[in-house]
Design a protein around this motif. Structure first.
Motif, short mmCIF file in Angstrom:
data_model
loop_
_atom_site.label_atom_id
_atom_site.label_comp_id
_atom_site.label_asym_id
_atom_site.label_seq_id
_atom_site.Cartn_x
_atom_site.Cartn_y
_atom_site.Cartn_z
N TRP A 86 0.82 -1.20 0.00
CA TRP A 86 0.00 0.00 0.00
C TRP A 86 0.86 1.26 0.00
O TRP A 86 1.98 1.25 0.51
CB TRP A 86 -0.94 0.02 1.22
N THR A 87 0.31 2.31 -0.60
CA THR A 87 0.97 3.62 -0.59
C THR A 87 -0.09 4.68 -0.33
O THR A 87 -1.11 4.74 -1.02
CB THR A 87 1.66 3.93 -1.93
N GLY A 88 0.14 5.50 0.68
CA GLY A 88 -0.74 6.62 0.98
C GLY A 88 0.02 7.92 0.85
O GLY A 88 1.18 8.01 1.30
N GLU A 89 -0.59 8.91 0.23
CA GLU A 89 0.09 10.18 -0.01
C GLU A 89 -0.55 11.31 0.78
O GLU A 89 -1.75 11.30 1.05
CB GLU A 89 0.09 10.51 -1.50
N LYS A 90 0.26 12.26 1.15
CA LYS A 90 -0.19 13.45 1.86
C LYS A 90 0.52 14.65 1.27
O LYS A 90 1.42 14.51 0.42
CB LYS A 90 0.13 13.33 3.35
N VAL A 91 0.12 15.85 1.69
CA VAL A 91 0.79 17.06 1.21
C VAL A 91 2.26 17.00 1.64
O VAL A 91 2.58 16.88 2.83
CB VAL A 91 0.13 18.33 1.78
N GLY A 92 3.14 17.01 0.68
CA GLY A 92 4.57 17.03 0.98
C GLY A 92 5.21 15.69 1.20
O GLY A 92 6.39 15.62 1.59
N GLY A 93 4.50 14.59 0.98
CA GLY A 93 5.15 13.30 1.18
C GLY A 93 4.22 12.12 1.03
O GLY A 93 3.09 12.25 0.56
N SER A 94 4.70 10.97 1.47
CA SER A 94 3.91 9.74 1.38
C SER A 94 4.46 8.71 2.35
O SER A 94 5.56 8.86 2.89
CB SER A 94 3.94 9.17 -0.05
N HIS A 95 3.67 7.66 2.58
CA HIS A 95 4.12 6.51 3.36
C HIS A 95 3.73 5.24 2.61
O HIS A 95 2.77 5.23 1.84
CB HIS A 95 3.48 6.50 4.75
N TYR A 96 4.49 4.18 2.84
CA TYR A 96 4.16 2.92 2.17
C TYR A 96 4.48 1.75 3.08
O TYR A 96 5.23 1.86 4.06
CB TYR A 96 4.90 2.80 0.85
N GLY A 97 3.88 0.61 2.74
CA GLY A 97 4.10 -0.60 3.51
C GLY A 97 3.37 -1.76 2.87
O GLY A 97 3.12 -1.76 1.67
N HIS A 98 3.01 -2.75 3.67
CA HIS A 98 2.31 -3.90 3.11
C HIS A 98 1.35 -4.49 4.14
O HIS A 98 1.44 -4.20 5.34
CB HIS A 98 3.29 -4.97 2.61
N VAL A 99 0.45 -5.30 3.65
CA VAL A 99 -0.48 -6.04 4.50
C VAL A 99 -0.53 -7.47 3.99
O VAL A 99 -0.47 -7.73 2.78
CB VAL A 99 -1.89 -5.38 4.48
N ALA A 100 -0.60 -8.43 4.91
CA ALA A 100 -0.53 -9.83 4.54
C ALA A 100 -1.87 -10.35 4.01
O ALA A 100 -2.94 -9.89 4.41
CB ALA A 100 -0.11 -10.67 5.74
N VAL A 101 -1.78 -11.30 3.10
CA VAL A 101 -2.95 -12.02 2.63
C VAL A 101 -3.21 -13.17 3.59
O VAL A 101 -2.35 -14.04 3.79
CB VAL A 101 -2.75 -12.55 1.20
N LYS A 102 -4.38 -13.19 4.21
CA LYS A 102 -4.71 -14.20 5.20
C LYS A 102 -5.11 -15.53 4.56
O LYS A 102 -4.67 -16.60 4.99
CB LYS A 102 -5.84 -13.70 6.10
N GLU A 103 -5.95 -15.45 3.54
CA GLU A 103 -6.42 -16.65 2.85
C GLU A 103 -7.11 -16.23 1.56
O GLU A 103 -7.38 -15.05 1.33
CB GLU A 103 -7.39 -17.45 3.72
N GLY A 104 -7.39 -17.21 0.71
CA GLY A 104 -8.11 -16.91 -0.51
C GLY A 104 -8.28 -18.13 -1.39
O GLY A 104 -7.60 -19.15 -1.22
N VAL A 105 -9.20 -18.00 -2.33
CA VAL A 105 -9.46 -19.08 -3.27
C VAL A 105 -9.92 -18.48 -4.59
O VAL A 105 -10.60 -17.46 -4.62
CB VAL A 105 -10.53 -20.05 -2.70
N LEU A 106 -9.50 -19.11 -5.69
CA LEU A 106 -9.92 -18.71 -7.02
C LEU A 106 -10.56 -19.91 -7.70
O LEU A 106 -10.07 -21.04 -7.58
CB LEU A 106 -8.73 -18.22 -7.86
N HIS A 107 -11.66 -19.68 -8.41
CA HIS A 107 -12.34 -20.75 -9.14
C HIS A 107 -12.16 -20.52 -10.64
O HIS A 107 -12.47 -19.44 -11.15
CB HIS A 107 -13.82 -20.79 -8.77
#
Length: 200
Positions: free
Chosen positions: A39-60
């Motif tokens: 993820w990346t979030g921006e603000k006036v004069g800068g930004s922050h970034y990081g990540h979030v884990a995928v807990k689970e999922g399925v595709l058909h």
């Protein structure tokens, strides 16, 4: 006469069986060790970034394309990567608080795939439509994605822009608060999605 009816019924039964088999969805389980959302979030004069884990999922998958699916994010795993020490811990705590994603009340976010279809000139270019749920609020979103599908695994990549205020994440938003000045945080944030799923 009965013989012809019997033959016709058998033929129809064979066709229906073949049709059903050709449309039987194969299930792919998301490999959480090799899937991540940055993820990346921006603000006036800068930004922050990081990540979030995928807990689970399925595709058909049916007929060589993704028909549906569900990906669940573990919001409590949210990490800030551009800061260290006290400032890192402070921002992570704030993002998980009621000001932002209220992780205690809403520990997961989900994306439910409703439709995937090919677009563009390349074989791996697709358009994805689905329901994104954050803080218990569901909104339909659509975005382009690069998807590679094989008999044993799927890889999918996408860059998604999300309006956080649509999910009641309004802290620091110039759309709702006046005179924020250089403390304004932009409404849109970006998600860089990398998913790998293996055939079950």
């Amino acid at each position: 006469m009965r013989y012809h009816i019997l033959v016709l019924l058998l033929a129809m039964s064979s066709l229906l069986t073949a049709f059903a088999l050709s449309n039987t969805a194969e299930q792919y389980t998301v490999d959480t060790d090799h899937s991540q959302v940055k993820w990346t979030g921006e603000k006036v004069g800068g930004s922050h970034y990081g990540h979030v884990a995928v807990k689970e999922g399925v595709l058909h998958v049916a007929d060589g394309k993704i028909e549906s699916g569900l990906v669940v994010l573990d919001m409590s795993s949210m990490v800030v990567e551009d800061l260290k020490g006290f400032m890192k811990r402070k921002l992570e705590k704030h993002l998980k608080s009621e000001d932002f994603f209220n992780v205690e009340a809403y520990p997961t976010a989900t994306f439910k795939i409703k439709k995937v279809y090919r677009q563009g000139k390349q074989q791996d270019e697709f358009k994805v439509i689905g329901d994104l749920t954050i803080k218990g609020i569901t909104k339909e979103i659509h975005f382009p994605a690069t998807i590679a599908l094989s008999p044993t695994f799927i890889t999918a990549k996408a860059l998604i822009t999300v309006d956080r205020t649509a999910f009641d994440v309004r802290y620091g938003s110039g759309s709702f608060f006046d005179d924020l000045g250089n403390k304004t945080i932009y409404d849109d944030f970006k998600l860089e999605v990398n998913i790998k799923a293996n055939q079950k």
